[in-house]
Enzyme design. Structure first.
Site, PDB file in Angstrom:
ATOM      1  N   HIS A 156      -2.081  -5.398   1.633  1.00 39.83           N
ATOM      2  CA  HIS A 156      -3.452  -6.117   1.511  1.00 39.83           C
ATOM      3  C   HIS A 156      -3.017  -7.357   1.123  1.00 39.83           C
ATOM      4  CE1 HIS A 156      -7.316  -7.543   0.029  1.00 39.83           C
ATOM      5  NE2 HIS A 156      -6.432  -7.773  -0.904  1.00 39.83           N
ATOM      6  N   LYS A 216       0.839  -1.157   0.069  1.00 46.40           N
ATOM      7  CA  LYS A 216      -0.109   0.003  -0.179  1.00 46.40           C
ATOM      8  C   LYS A 216       0.965   1.383  -0.043  1.00 46.40           C
ATOM      9  CE  LYS A 216      -3.979  -2.123   2.547  1.00 46.40           C
ATOM     10  NZ  LYS A 216      -4.926  -2.016   3.469  1.00 46.40           N
ATOM     11  N   TYR A 272     -12.875  -3.019  -2.540  1.00 45.68           N
ATOM     12  CA  TYR A 272     -13.303  -2.844  -1.223  1.00 45.68           C
ATOM     13  C   TYR A 272     -14.784  -2.847  -1.181  1.00 45.68           C
ATOM     14  CZ  TYR A 272      -8.343  -2.525   0.727  1.00 45.68           C
ATOM     15  OH  TYR A 272      -6.913  -2.605   0.800  1.00 45.68           O
ATOM     16  N   ASN A 310      -1.932   0.185   6.872  1.00 46.69           N
ATOM     17  CA  ASN A 310      -1.377  -1.039   7.580  1.00 46.69           C
ATOM     18  C   ASN A 310      -0.394  -1.877   6.550  1.00 46.69           C
ATOM     19  OD1 ASN A 310      -3.536  -1.826   5.852  1.00 46.69           O
ATOM     20  ND2 ASN A 310      -4.787  -2.584   7.494  1.00 46.69           N
ATOM     21  N   GLU A 364      -8.871 -11.553  -7.206  1.00 49.70           N
ATOM     22  CA  GLU A 364      -8.345 -10.362  -7.238  1.00 49.70           C
ATOM     23  C   GLU A 364      -7.035 -10.389  -8.215  1.00 49.70           C
ATOM     24  OE1 GLU A 364      -7.480 -10.154  -3.109  1.00 49.70           O
ATOM     25  OE2 GLU A 364      -9.304  -9.458  -2.691  1.00 49.70           O
TER      26      GLU A 364
HETATM   27  P1  ADP Z   1      -8.003  -6.638   6.097  1.00 49.86           P
HETATM   28  O1  ADP Z   1      -7.071  -5.601   5.366  1.00 49.86           O
HETATM   29  O2  ADP Z   1      -7.153  -6.894   7.223  1.00 49.86           O
HETATM   30  O3  ADP Z   1      -8.363  -7.596   5.153  1.00 49.86           O
HETATM   31  P2  ADP Z   1     -10.545  -5.110   5.820  1.00 49.86           P
HETATM   32  O4  ADP Z   1     -10.713  -5.947   4.276  1.00 49.86           O
HETATM   33  O5  ADP Z   1     -11.830  -5.303   6.876  1.00 49.86           O
HETATM   34  O6  ADP Z   1      -9.282  -5.842   6.530  1.00 49.86           O
HETATM   35  O7  ADP Z   1     -10.414  -3.660   5.536  1.00 49.86           O
HETATM   36  C1  ADP Z   1      -9.676  -3.203   4.310  1.00 49.86           C
HETATM   37  C2  ADP Z   1      -8.882  -2.006   4.702  1.00 49.86           C
HETATM   38  O8  ADP Z   1      -9.683  -1.248   5.053  1.00 49.86           O
HETATM   39  C3  ADP Z   1      -7.964  -2.444   5.804  1.00 49.86           C
HETATM   40  O9  ADP Z   1      -6.696  -3.101   5.636  1.00 49.86           O
HETATM   41  C4  ADP Z   1      -7.647  -0.964   6.328  1.00 49.86           C
HETATM   42  O10 ADP Z   1      -6.674  -0.321   5.452  1.00 49.86           O
HETATM   43  C5  ADP Z   1      -9.048  -0.278   5.987  1.00 49.86           C
HETATM   44  N1  ADP Z   1      -9.707  -0.369   7.187  1.00 49.86           N
HETATM   45  C6  ADP Z   1     -10.719  -1.261   7.673  1.00 49.86           C
HETATM   46  N2  ADP Z   1     -11.166  -0.909   8.690  1.00 49.86           N
HETATM   47  C7  ADP Z   1     -11.118   0.332   9.074  1.00 49.86           C
HETATM   48  C8  ADP Z   1     -11.313   1.422   9.985  1.00 49.86           C
HETATM   49  N3  ADP Z   1     -12.119   1.109  11.009  1.00 49.86           N
HETATM   50  N4  ADP Z   1     -10.870   2.474   9.771  1.00 49.86           N
HETATM   51  C9  ADP Z   1      -9.925   2.853   8.871  1.00 49.86           C
HETATM   52  N5  ADP Z   1      -9.564   2.150   8.022  1.00 49.86           N
HETATM   53  C10 ADP Z   1     -10.036   0.686   7.920  1.00 49.86           C
END
Ligand code: ADP
Length: 181
Positions: free
Chosen positions: A115, A9, A49, A112, A126
């Site tokens: 992905h 990312k 997303y 974070n 994907e």
């Molecule tokens: P993951 O990436 O762990 O599979 P998700 O698919 O739930 O998790 O979320 C996709 C991405 O959206 C996350 O990696 C993060 O960057 C962002 N995200 C998820 N939840 C939040 C939140 N509560 N606040 C801000 N960003 C979020």
């Protein structure tokens, strides 16, 4: 072998962590079957997303994911989807376990680092979303025979099935297990 999809990312790109993150995947023994830099736009992010588009923080995700180009990758190995998800860690970097990528490199629920596909089915979807077939390469690592046991390789090395069967019959664990006929 199984393939999974990863995005490095903008938080990885802007913090110059590309090498650190790719090194982890390579040290683990995953093969890079595809890799390229690209800019994501709102259209592809709304699909990628889709499960988050109605959440109040979705505009922040859009801004974050479009802040810089990203690097997208196809990683290959046995159980690659589960292995890479385990390496990724929990969504919120502050809560992710030490030793995971997010646990070691992130202090944020949003920024974070990576992905990673969460299931074999989604990995397939994907990969097709982000890569053309000719951008994915088929080859073997020269380290493959040290990364996996013979019975974990698919297809097994030439002669493995025959020598393995005869060794089992004799209840032997002979070094000829690996030898070619
Ligand atoms: P993951 O990436 O762990 O599979 P998700 O698919 O739930 O998790 O979320 C996709 C991405 O959206 C996350 O990696 C993060 O960057 C962002 N995200 C998820 N939840 C939040 C939140 N509560 N606040 C801000 N960003 C979020």
């Amino acid at each position: 072998m199984e393939q999974t999809f990863v995005i490095l990312k903008p938080s990885t790109i802007s913090r110059s962590l590309v090498g650190d993150i790719i090194e982890r995947y390579q040290r683990k023994g995953l093969l890079i079957a595809g890799i390229k830099m690209m800019r994501l736009d709102e259209e592809i992010l709304r699909v990628h997303y889709a499960h988050l588009v109605d959440r109040p923080f979705f505009p922040l995700i859009l801004d974050s994911m479009m802040a810089t180009p990203v690097i997208v990758m196809v990683l290959e190995g046995n159980d690659a989807v589960e292995v890479v998800r385990t390496m990724t860690g929990a969504t919120n970097g502050r809560k992710a376990a030490p030793g995971t990528i997010r646990g070691d490199f992130s202090m944020s629920g949003q920024e974070n680092i990576v992905h990673a596909s969460d299931s074999v089915g989604n990995a397939r979807i994907e990969i097709e979303r982000f890569f053309r077939p000719e951008e994915i390469f088929s080859y073997s690592l020269v380290t493959q025979s040290a990364l996996y046991a013979p019975d974990e390789l698919c297809p097994p090395p030439r002669g493995f099935a025959r020598t393995h069967r005869s060794n089992q019959q004799e209840n032997l664990h002979s070094p000829t297990l690996h030898s070619r006929p």
